[in-house]
Scaffold this active site. Structure first.
Site, PDB file in Angstrom:
ATOM      1  N   ALA A  99      13.640 -19.073   8.805  1.00 48.28           N
ATOM      2  CA  ALA A  99      14.689 -19.497   7.871  1.00 48.28           C
ATOM      3  C   ALA A  99      14.137 -19.836   6.497  1.00 48.28           C
ATOM      4  O   ALA A  99      14.680 -20.683   5.787  1.00 48.28           O
ATOM      5  CB  ALA A  99      15.437 -20.700   8.444  1.00 48.28           C
ATOM      6  N   GLY A 100      13.048 -19.155   6.106  1.00 48.57           N
ATOM      7  CA  GLY A 100      12.561 -19.285   4.740  1.00 48.57           C
ATOM      8  C   GLY A 100      13.453 -18.516   3.790  1.00 48.57           C
ATOM      9  O   GLY A 100      14.562 -18.091   4.144  1.00 48.57           O
ATOM     10  N   THR A 101      12.974 -18.286   2.575  1.00 49.69           N
ATOM     11  CA  THR A 101      13.815 -17.632   1.580  1.00 49.69           C
ATOM     12  C   THR A 101      14.204 -16.212   1.992  1.00 49.69           C
ATOM     13  O   THR A 101      15.361 -15.821   1.847  1.00 49.69           O
ATOM     14  CB  THR A 101      13.114 -17.600   0.215  1.00 49.69           C
ATOM     15  N   TRP A 102      13.241 -15.430   2.512  1.00 46.99           N
ATOM     16  CA  TRP A 102      13.533 -14.045   2.854  1.00 46.99           C
ATOM     17  C   TRP A 102      14.417 -13.956   4.095  1.00 46.99           C
ATOM     18  O   TRP A 102      15.388 -13.210   4.121  1.00 46.99           O
ATOM     19  CB  TRP A 102      12.230 -13.286   3.048  1.00 46.99           C
TER      20      TRP A 102
ATOM     21  N   LYS B 197      -0.298  -4.672  -1.498  1.00 50.32           N
ATOM     22  CA  LYS B 197       0.180  -4.924  -2.867  1.00 50.32           C
ATOM     23  C   LYS B 197       0.130  -6.407  -3.208  1.00 50.32           C
ATOM     24  O   LYS B 197       0.030  -6.781  -4.387  1.00 50.32           O
ATOM     25  CB  LYS B 197       1.593  -4.359  -3.052  1.00 50.32           C
TER      26      LYS B 197
ATOM     27  N   SER C 203       7.714 -13.781  -7.856  1.00 52.66           N
ATOM     28  CA  SER C 203       6.599 -13.443  -6.966  1.00 52.66           C
ATOM     29  C   SER C 203       5.641 -14.617  -6.797  1.00 52.66           C
ATOM     30  O   SER C 203       4.973 -15.030  -7.753  1.00 52.66           O
ATOM     31  CB  SER C 203       5.834 -12.237  -7.521  1.00 52.66           C
TER      32      SER C 203
ATOM     33  N   ASN D 104       2.887 -14.483  -5.167  1.00 56.16           N
ATOM     34  CA  ASN D 104       1.526 -13.971  -5.321  1.00 56.16           C
ATOM     35  C   ASN D 104       1.141 -13.904  -6.799  1.00 56.16           C
ATOM     36  O   ASN D 104       0.055 -14.344  -7.197  1.00 56.16           O
ATOM     37  CB  ASN D 104       1.414 -12.584  -4.684  1.00 56.16           C
TER      38      ASN D 104
ATOM     39  N   GLU E  94       1.099 -14.744   0.573  1.00 60.70           N
ATOM     40  CA  GLU E  94       0.641 -13.762   1.561  1.00 60.70           C
ATOM     41  C   GLU E  94      -0.646 -13.047   1.135  1.00 60.70           C
ATOM     42  O   GLU E  94      -1.479 -12.695   1.969  1.00 60.70           O
ATOM     43  CB  GLU E  94       1.739 -12.711   1.800  1.00 60.70           C
TER      44      GLU E  94
END
Length: 340
Positions: free
Chosen positions: A8-11, A192, A255, A257, A282
């Site tokens: 249930a994180g943002t994504w 990426k 982002s 990252n 990540e």
């Protein structure tokens, strides 16, 4: 369809909103008690401003009830937690229904992709790997959650399964393509993130657009070299989960990252940058794995190599950039013939 989203994180929350708006019956699971209580109380998601979860969406912290009697399972936990989540969920997931991994990463110790991790935990549970697929592309949660136009690609072993998942996610604002290249999609989405850290460093150092454009271009070259060595297709790395995802992750303020790299470019340590970002970065977890894969497969990945030194050997970011620029002269592409 009856769909469970694990994470249930943002994504995970953004995809839950998308799928709910598509008319499906959603269950959103989290293992974090504080997160579960906050979602229950407020129906709002941290880091998704102005967004509320529809009352039709069921919330749970019980993984067995989340997975029971579902027609599709979405794995949306951050990459470091995919294995433990797969282990917990495995006894409750019908192996005849598709599982869609939407996280991005490579496990450092085993060098396995996330779909491989899920398959291995499923197989260890009852000898059946199940139907594990991947969904990836240039798709920030902050934009998907409010219906901004987005495209992604689903990778599956069979066209039938890919089209079924395509139908579940497709909307007027979320366009989904299909592909059989699961490994290529996963590697593009994972590698990426390491390049995006480097792009953030360039912005943090204030080195301009020329330098970042060069880094993105040479970054996709590195990703493609390793990806094709491991079985991915060139077209995949030139597509949504390759160059598409790389561009958005290297250039967007959404982002995590890029933002972590920006902070490191301004002089903060990796630990300080991750703490300030406040979410799982990540690329930090994928960097060592990418470096190991490059070494094992004898693939030249200088950007990944230098980012590992910045992240884990306390190398100054400006020194890493200088070393990249001062490498031996070479052709842009090997294998081209000269007229004379």
């Amino acid at each position: 369809m009856k769909i469970a989203v694990l994470g249930a994180g943002t994504w995970g929350s953004a995809l839950t909103i998308l799928l709910n708006n598509n008319g499906h019956e959603l269950t959103l699971w989290t293992a974090v008690e504080k997160e579960f209580n906050e979602l229950n109380d407020t129906r709002t998601v941290k880091n998704l401003k102005g967004v509320k979860l529809d009352d039709r969406i069921k919330l749970t912290n019980d993984i067995s009830s989340a997975c029971k009697d579902k027609e599709l399972i979405v794995f949306a936990v951050a990459s470091p937690y995919v294995r433990i989540t797969a282990k917990k969920a495995a006894p409750f997931i019908d192996r005849k229904i598709p599982v869609v991994n939407v996280a991005k990463g490579i496990e450092e110790d085993t060098l396995m992709t996330l779909t491989e991790i899920i398959e291995s935990e499923f197989e260890a549970n009852n000898g059946d790997k199940g139907i594990v697929t991947v969904l990836s592309g240039p798709s920030h949660a902050e934009e998907v959650s409010v219906g901004m136009p987005t495209t992604a690609v689903v990778g599956a072993k069979s066209r039938e399964i890919a089209c079924m998942i395509q139908d579940a996610f497709m909307s007027e604002r979320f366009r989904v393509y299909t592909s059989p290249d699961i490994i290529g999609i996963e590697l593009g989405g994972s590698l990426k993130n390491v390049i995006a850290l480097a792009a953030g460093v360039i912005d943090g150092l204030g080195l301009g657009d020329n330098a970042k454009a060069a880094l993105i271009t040479r970054g996709i070259s590195e990703i493609g070299r390793l990806g094709m060595k491991l079985g991915g297709k060139l077209e995949t790395f030139a597509g949504l989960s390759g160059i598409g995802d790389l561009i958005v992750t290297c250039c967007s303020t959404h982002s995590r990252n890029h933002n972590a790299g920006f902070l490191m470019g301004q002089g903060k340590t990796m630990e300080e940058a991750m703490a300030e970002v406040g979410q799982v970065v990540e690329g930090v977890y994928s960097a060592k794995a990418a470096g190991k894969l490059a070494h094992v497969n004898n693939i030249d990945m200088p950007i990944v190599e230098q980012m590992n030194k910045v992240l884990f050997e306390n190398k100054k970011a400006e020194d890493a950039l200088s070393e990249l620029l001062l490498r031996d002269k070479k052709d842009e592409h090997s294998g081209f013939d000269w007229d004379e």
